[in-house]
Design a protein around this motif. Structure first.
Motif, short mmCIF file in Angstrom:
data_model
loop_
_atom_site.label_atom_id
_atom_site.label_comp_id
_atom_site.label_asym_id
_atom_site.label_seq_id
_atom_site.Cartn_x
_atom_site.Cartn_y
_atom_site.Cartn_z
N ASN A 67 0.83 -1.21 0.00
CA ASN A 67 0.00 0.00 0.00
C ASN A 67 0.86 1.26 0.00
OD1 ASN A 67 -2.39 -1.47 0.04
ND2 ASN A 67 -2.48 -1.52 2.27
N LEU A 68 1.95 1.21 0.76
CA LEU A 68 2.85 2.36 0.79
C LEU A 68 3.49 2.61 -0.57
CD1 LEU A 68 4.64 1.92 4.24
CD2 LEU A 68 3.03 3.71 3.60
N ASN A 69 3.88 1.55 -1.25
CA ASN A 69 4.48 1.70 -2.57
C ASN A 69 3.51 2.35 -3.55
OD1 ASN A 69 6.96 0.56 -1.87
ND2 ASN A 69 6.26 -1.52 -2.29
N CYS A 70 2.25 1.94 -3.48
CA CYS A 70 1.24 2.54 -4.36
C CYS A 70 1.07 4.03 -4.07
CB CYS A 70 -0.10 1.81 -4.20
SG CYS A 70 -0.08 0.10 -4.78
N MET A 71 1.11 4.38 -2.78
CA MET A 71 0.93 5.79 -2.42
C MET A 71 2.14 6.62 -2.80
SD MET A 71 -1.10 5.74 1.22
CE MET A 71 -0.16 4.39 1.92
N ILE A 72 3.33 6.03 -2.70
CA ILE A 72 4.54 6.77 -3.06
C ILE A 72 4.53 7.12 -4.54
CG2 ILE A 72 7.04 6.55 -3.30
CD1 ILE A 72 7.03 4.97 -0.68
N LEU A 73 4.04 6.19 -5.37
CA LEU A 73 3.97 6.45 -6.80
C LEU A 73 3.04 7.61 -7.13
CD1 LEU A 73 3.84 2.76 -8.16
CD2 LEU A 73 5.81 4.32 -8.12
N ASP A 74 2.07 7.83 -6.27
CA ASP A 74 1.10 8.90 -6.52
C ASP A 74 1.33 10.10 -5.61
OD1 ASP A 74 -1.07 9.82 -8.00
OD2 ASP A 74 -2.49 9.28 -6.43
N VAL A 80 1.50 18.54 -4.62
CA VAL A 80 0.88 19.70 -5.27
C VAL A 80 -0.30 20.20 -4.45
CG1 VAL A 80 -0.35 20.49 -7.32
CG2 VAL A 80 1.66 18.99 -7.55
N PHE A 81 -1.07 19.25 -3.92
CA PHE A 81 -2.24 19.61 -3.12
C PHE A 81 -1.84 20.33 -1.84
CE2 PHE A 81 -5.22 18.44 0.28
CZ PHE A 81 -6.39 19.00 -0.22
N MET A 82 -0.83 19.82 -1.14
CA MET A 82 -0.42 20.40 0.13
C MET A 82 0.35 21.71 -0.05
SD MET A 82 -1.68 18.36 2.33
CE MET A 82 -0.87 18.96 3.81
N SER A 83 0.98 21.90 -1.20
CA SER A 83 1.77 23.12 -1.41
C SER A 83 0.89 24.37 -1.50
CB SER A 83 2.60 22.99 -2.69
OG SER A 83 1.75 22.82 -3.82
N SER A 84 -0.40 24.19 -1.71
CA SER A 84 -1.30 25.34 -1.79
C SER A 84 -1.66 25.87 -0.41
CB SER A 84 -2.58 24.95 -2.53
OG SER A 84 -3.28 23.91 -1.85
#
Length: 351
Positions: A67-74, A80-84
């Motif tokens: 699950n962590l690997n899948c999240m890291i890929l995305d 981008v979302f948090m940078s706002s």
């Protein structure tokens, strides 16, 4: 995004569980800590041998890693979302400074209540807005509302904040409340708004007829923009709201463990005391997500930062839960959460 953050929290909880269990098993061989450990996320069948348990744990870890690997890929999308959002200050040396100034685990609920209170109705609206807050006992409904009411923006938005109980809605008390509202209305003509905020705490099921009479009486004496918040364990109050109700639930296992660990260790890194971290996780599990019981237990652990003392605390709690279940057929924390009397032991007398 919220689902990804929740999965990260669960993976971290699984990581802590496996790490502290492994350290505990090693200490067991050295005759330091001899308690067995069980994962709250995995139900082991009675009689499974140690090798099968380790295999099952490894499978759980592998699933978490996938699950962590899948999240890291995305992760780019999350960045981008948090940078706002505006940057936060650096984490303080002591986490007590951070948790002491916020509603831990209730940021979303607090934001919903705050937005409701600061939202301005269209000019000429006659209906007074009502926000129901629903949740089981000891979940923090009153604490949440009080925390939001202490916000300077809320205090500046309303001329007066009034706390009532369902007993105050009875006919014999309406005249007093009406006089108070009229007096406030007269004095508020000197300022620009004169809005009132009324919080009604309902112990059980609310009397619908009493509420309708109270609401009707309030409409003629409270200025436009005044609002109500109703808190109750019963979801029947949701039909009284003019907006969607805020529903509160107990903290998840992951959030409760983070809360317990952070307050217990403070600025101390749990990785430097893995045996004590294991004991803290077991003690937190015995608390059964009871915030009231956790507060007192955390103070005891903080004031006695010693592994032998923590072992005694864990032994005491295990004995208490076992005795209480055999005598009353339930967990003592369940009785506390439901605001019922609980027969507890004094910890000092057992040490």
């Amino acid at each position: 995004m919220l689902q990804q953050l929740e999965m990260l929290s669960e993976a971290r909880y699984m990581h802590d569980t496996f790490r502290y269990q492994s350290h505990s098993e090693k200490d067991t061989k050295d005759q330091i800590v001899s308690h067995s450990f069980s994962l709250s996320k995995v139900n082991y069948q009675k009689g499974i041998c140690s090798s099968n348990r380790k295999t099952l744990i490894l499978e759980q870890l592998q699933e978490a890693l996938d699950n962590l690997n899948c999240m890291i890929l995305d992760m780019k999308e999350l960045v981008v979302f948090m940078s706002s959002y505006p940057h936060l200050y650096r984490q303080p040396y002591s986490m007590h400074l951070l948790l002491g100034n916020c509603m831990f685990g209730r940021q979303m609920e607090a934001e919903l209540v705050l937005n409701f209170l600061l939202h301005t109705q269209p000019h000429g609206a006659e209906e007074l807005e009502v926000l129901p807050v629903v949740g089981p006992g000891r979940v923090g409904k009153t604490t949440l509302v009080t925390h939001v009411c202490n916000d300077e923006r809320v205090r500046g938005h309303f001329s007066e904040i009034m706390f009532l109980s369902d007993h105050d809605l009875k006919d014999e008390n309406l005249s007093y409340i009406g006089e108070r509202c009229v007096k406030k209305y007269q004095t508020s003509m000197l300022n620009k708004h004169g809005r009132m905020l009324v919080i009604v705490e309902v112990a059980g099921d609310i009397n619908i007829d009493e509420w309708k009479r109270f609401y009707a009486a309030s409409k003629w004496c409270m200025r436009n923009g005044s609002k109500f918040i109703i808190t109750s364990r019963s979801d029947k109050i949701t039909k009284l709201g003019t907006v969607r109700a805020v529903t509160m639930k107990y903290l998840s296992d992951e959030a409760y463990w983070y809360f317990f660990k952070t307050l217990t260790f403070g600025s101390t890194d749990p990785m430097m005391h893995q045996r004590m971290a294991y004991l803290a996780m077991e003690i937190a599990r015995m608390m059964n997500q009871c915030l009231l019981g956790a507060t007192g237990t955390i103070c005891v652990l903080m004031n006695n930062f010693d592994i032998r003392y923590w072992c005694k605390v864990l032994t005491f709690l295990r004995g208490l839960v076992k005795w209480y279940d055999s005598k009353f057929g339930e967990d003592p924390c369940d009785a506390l959460n439901q605001n019922r009397s609980a027969h507890l032991w004094r910890m000092e007398s057992h040490f």
